[in-house]
Design a protein around this motif. Structure first.
Motif, PDB file in Angstrom:
ATOM      1  N   GLN A  63       0.855  -1.181   0.000  1.00 29.55           N
ATOM      2  CA  GLN A  63       0.000   0.000   0.000  1.00 29.55           C
ATOM      3  C   GLN A  63       0.895   1.235   0.000  1.00 29.55           C
ATOM      4  OE1 GLN A  63      -0.309  -2.437   2.637  1.00 29.55           O
ATOM      5  NE2 GLN A  63      -1.675  -3.553   1.282  1.00 29.55           N
ATOM      6  N   ASP A  64       0.315   2.374  -0.401  1.00 33.62           N
ATOM      7  CA  ASP A  64       1.033   3.637  -0.225  1.00 33.62           C
ATOM      8  C   ASP A  64       0.094   4.621   0.474  1.00 33.62           C
ATOM      9  OD1 ASP A  64      -0.661   4.762  -2.108  1.00 33.62           O
ATOM     10  OD2 ASP A  64       0.793   4.552  -3.741  1.00 33.62           O
ATOM     11  N   GLU A  65       0.540   5.868   0.586  1.00 33.50           N
ATOM     12  CA  GLU A  65      -0.250   6.819   1.371  1.00 33.50           C
ATOM     13  C   GLU A  65      -1.603   7.133   0.738  1.00 33.50           C
ATOM     14  OE1 GLU A  65       2.370   7.335  -0.548  1.00 33.50           O
ATOM     15  OE2 GLU A  65       3.004   9.440  -0.530  1.00 33.50           O
ATOM     16  N   TYR A  66      -1.740   6.825  -0.533  1.00 35.72           N
ATOM     17  CA  TYR A  66      -3.006   7.124  -1.212  1.00 35.72           C
ATOM     18  C   TYR A  66      -3.953   5.934  -1.278  1.00 35.72           C
ATOM     19  CZ  TYR A  66       0.031  10.893  -2.727  1.00 35.72           C
ATOM     20  OH  TYR A  66       0.913  11.927  -2.737  1.00 35.72           O
ATOM     21  N   SER A  67      -3.466   4.778  -0.904  1.00 32.80           N
ATOM     22  CA  SER A  67      -4.306   3.581  -1.032  1.00 32.80           C
ATOM     23  C   SER A  67      -5.541   3.704  -0.155  1.00 32.80           C
ATOM     24  CB  SER A  67      -3.554   2.329  -0.581  1.00 32.80           C
ATOM     25  OG  SER A  67      -2.364   2.159  -1.285  1.00 32.80           O
ATOM     26  N   ILE A  68      -6.642   3.298  -0.722  1.00 38.37           N
ATOM     27  CA  ILE A  68      -7.846   3.140   0.088  1.00 38.37           C
ATOM     28  C   ILE A  68      -7.686   1.810   0.796  1.00 38.37           C
ATOM     29  CG2 ILE A  68     -10.337   2.745  -0.039  1.00 38.37           C
ATOM     30  CD1 ILE A  68     -10.267   4.574  -2.550  1.00 38.37           C
ATOM     31  N   PHE A  69      -7.973   1.789   2.084  1.00 38.99           N
ATOM     32  CA  PHE A  69      -7.759   0.535   2.808  1.00 38.99           C
ATOM     33  C   PHE A  69      -8.633  -0.552   2.184  1.00 38.99           C
ATOM     34  CE2 PHE A  69      -7.836  -2.625   6.037  1.00 38.99           C
ATOM     35  CZ  PHE A  69      -6.569  -2.557   6.577  1.00 38.99           C
ATOM     36  N   PRO A  70      -8.009  -1.628   1.703  1.00 35.70           N
ATOM     37  CA  PRO A  70      -8.788  -2.635   0.983  1.00 35.70           C
ATOM     38  C   PRO A  70      -9.807  -3.313   1.895  1.00 35.70           C
ATOM     39  CG  PRO A  70      -6.412  -2.998   0.743  1.00 35.70           C
ATOM     40  CD  PRO A  70      -6.595  -2.001   1.839  1.00 35.70           C
ATOM     41  N   ALA A  71     -11.068  -3.273   1.474  1.00 35.64           N
ATOM     42  CA  ALA A  71     -12.141  -3.777   2.336  1.00 35.64           C
ATOM     43  C   ALA A  71     -11.958  -5.252   2.670  1.00 35.64           C
ATOM     44  CB  ALA A  71     -13.489  -3.546   1.664  1.00 35.64           C
ATOM     45  N   GLN A  72     -11.338  -5.984   1.750  1.00 36.52           N
ATOM     46  CA  GLN A  72     -11.210  -7.429   2.028  1.00 36.52           C
ATOM     47  C   GLN A  72     -10.265  -7.703   3.194  1.00 36.52           C
ATOM     48  OE1 GLN A  72      -9.741  -6.100  -0.773  1.00 36.52           O
ATOM     49  NE2 GLN A  72      -8.111  -7.398  -1.558  1.00 36.52           N
ATOM     50  N   TYR A  73      -9.451  -6.699   3.575  1.00 38.52           N
ATOM     51  CA  TYR A  73      -8.549  -6.918   4.707  1.00 38.52           C
ATOM     52  C   TYR A  73      -9.125  -6.411   6.021  1.00 38.52           C
ATOM     53  CZ  TYR A  73      -5.262  -7.412   0.860  1.00 38.52           C
ATOM     54  OH  TYR A  73      -4.644  -7.780  -0.289  1.00 38.52           O
ATOM     55  N   SER A  74     -10.380  -5.993   5.992  1.00 39.10           N
ATOM     56  CA  SER A  74     -10.953  -5.533   7.249  1.00 39.10           C
ATOM     57  C   SER A  74     -11.857  -6.598   7.854  1.00 39.10           C
ATOM     58  CB  SER A  74     -11.731  -4.239   7.038  1.00 39.10           C
ATOM     59  OG  SER A  74     -12.773  -4.476   6.135  1.00 39.10           O
ATOM     60  N   MET A  75     -12.186  -7.600   7.076  1.00 43.95           N
ATOM     61  CA  MET A  75     -13.028  -8.668   7.590  1.00 43.95           C
ATOM     62  C   MET A  75     -12.244  -9.958   7.561  1.00 43.95           C
ATOM     63  SD  MET A  75     -16.483  -7.682   5.614  1.00 43.95           S
ATOM     64  CE  MET A  75     -15.564  -6.888   4.344  1.00 43.95           C
ATOM     65  N   ASP A  76     -12.591 -10.839   8.451  1.00 44.00           N
ATOM     66  CA  ASP A  76     -12.057 -12.186   8.305  1.00 44.00           C
ATOM     67  C   ASP A  76     -10.555 -12.250   8.597  1.00 44.00           C
ATOM     68  OD1 ASP A  76     -12.033 -14.831   7.527  1.00 44.00           O
ATOM     69  OD2 ASP A  76     -11.706 -14.390   5.420  1.00 44.00           O
ATOM     70  N   ILE A  77     -10.004 -11.181   9.187  1.00 35.46           N
ATOM     71  CA  ILE A  77      -8.580 -11.164   9.523  1.00 35.46           C
ATOM     72  C   ILE A  77      -8.474 -11.048  11.048  1.00 35.46           C
ATOM     73  CG2 ILE A  77      -6.426  -9.824   9.367  1.00 35.46           C
ATOM     74  CD1 ILE A  77      -6.969 -10.876   6.660  1.00 35.46           C
ATOM     75  N   HIS A  78      -7.676 -11.903  11.642  1.00 35.31           N
ATOM     76  CA  HIS A  78      -7.560 -11.893  13.106  1.00 35.31           C
ATOM     77  C   HIS A  78      -6.516 -10.896  13.605  1.00 35.31           C
ATOM     78  CE1 HIS A  78      -9.237 -15.955  12.264  1.00 35.31           C
ATOM     79  NE2 HIS A  78      -9.968 -15.652  13.312  1.00 35.31           N
ATOM     80  N   GLY A  79      -5.471 -10.712  12.814  1.00 31.05           N
ATOM     81  CA  GLY A  79      -4.411  -9.827  13.277  1.00 31.05           C
ATOM     82  C   GLY A  79      -3.617  -9.261  12.112  1.00 31.05           C
ATOM     83  N   TYR A  80      -2.878  -8.177  12.390  1.00 37.73           N
ATOM     84  CA  TYR A  80      -2.156  -7.462  11.334  1.00 37.73           C
ATOM     85  C   TYR A  80      -0.677  -7.332  11.672  1.00 37.73           C
ATOM     86  CZ  TYR A  80      -6.817  -6.146   9.863  1.00 37.73           C
ATOM     87  OH  TYR A  80      -8.121  -6.188   9.449  1.00 37.73           O
TER      88      TYR A  80
END
Ligand code: GDP
Ligand code: MG
Length: 189
Positions: A63-80
Motif C-alpha cells: 500500500q502507499d499513502e493514497y491507497s484506500i484501505f482494501p475492504a477485504q482486509y478488514s473482515m475475516d482477519i484476526h491480526g495485522y
C-alpha cells in the motif's frame, strides 16, 4: 485441543520485505527477488504454549499513502503485521497512515456490534515490524522511534531481518499472542 485457525494480513509500503518475511517464516529461505505485484496466501502450522495454530498469512501487494484501505482486509482477519523498512522514512510514514485507515475500517465494522467504540480501538491485534535491520549503514529509523510508535498503538514491536532470519518467528508468535489477548474483549473465534 484442536488447532486454532488464524488469518493474518501483512501490510506496508512496497519493497519493505513483506514477501521476504512471509517466505522466510514459511519456507525458511530468503528469496532475493520476488514479484512485488503478487498477492499470496501462505499457510503454516505452528505451536505456542501447547496450542496448535493453523496460520494463513495474506502477503498483500503493498500500500502507499493514497491507497484506500482494501475492504477485504478488514473482515475475516484476526491480526495485522504492519511492516516498514528501517532504511526508509517513507515506509515509516506509510505504516502510520495505514494504521489510521485500519482503525477506521475495523472500527466501522465493530461499531455495529460493540457498544463502546473505545473498546474497539485497543482490540485490533497489531505487530509493528521494522525490517532490514541487517542494513546498519542505511538505517534511517532508530529502534526507539519504532518502539515508541508501537507503544502509542499498544501494539507489539519487533525489529527483524528477513535476510538473516533474525526476529522473523518472533513476529508471528507475537501476533498470535496479541490475538489471544484481544479475545477477552472481542469475539474472534
Ligand atoms: P515487499 O514488496 O514488501 O514484498 O518486499 P520484498 O520481500 O519483495 O523485498 C523487497 C526487496 O528487499 C528485495 O530485494 C528483498 O531481497 C529485499 N529485502 C527484504 N527483506 C530484507 C532484509 O531483511 N534485509 C535486506 N538486506 N534486504 C531485504
Ligand atoms: Mg511482496
Amino acid at each position: 485441543m484442536p488447532a486454532k485457525q488464524r488469518k493474518i494480513a501483512i501490510m506496508g509500503y512496497r519493497s519493505v520485505g513483506k514477501s521476504s518475511l512471509s517466505i522466510q517464516f514459511v519456507d525458511g529461505q530468503f528469496v532475493d527477488s520476488y514479484d512485488p505485484t503478487i498477492e499470496n496466501t501462505f499457510v503454516k502450522s505452528t505451536r505456542i504454549n501447547n496450542q496448535d495454530y493453523d496460520l494463513k498469512l495474506v502477503d498483500t501487494a503493498g500500500q502507499d499513502e493514497y491507497s484506500i484501505f482494501p475492504a477485504q482486509y478488514s473482515m475475516d482477519i484476526h491480526g495485522y503485521v504492519l511492516v516498514y523498512s528501517i532504511t526508509s522514512h517513507k515506509s515509516f510514514e506509510v505504516v502510520q497512515i495505514l494504521y489510521d485507515k485500519l482503525l477506521d475500517m475495523t472500527g466501522k465494522i465493530q461499531n455495529s456490534s460493540v457498544k463502546s467504540p473505545t473498546s474497539c480501538v485497543s482490540s485490533v491485534p497489531i505487530v509493528l515490524v521494522g525490517n532490514k535491520k541487517d542494513l546498519h549503514m542505511e538505517r534511517m529509523i532508530s529502534y526507539d522511534e519504532g518502539k515508541r510508535l508501537a507503544e502509542s498503538w499498544k501494539a507489539g514491536f519487533v525489529e527483524a531481518s528477513a535476510k538473516q532470519n533474525d526476529g522473523v518467528s518472533d513476529i508471528f508468535h507475537m501476533v498470535l499472542v496479541e490475538i489471544e489477548k484481544s479475545n477477552g474483549n472481542n469475539v474472534q473465534e
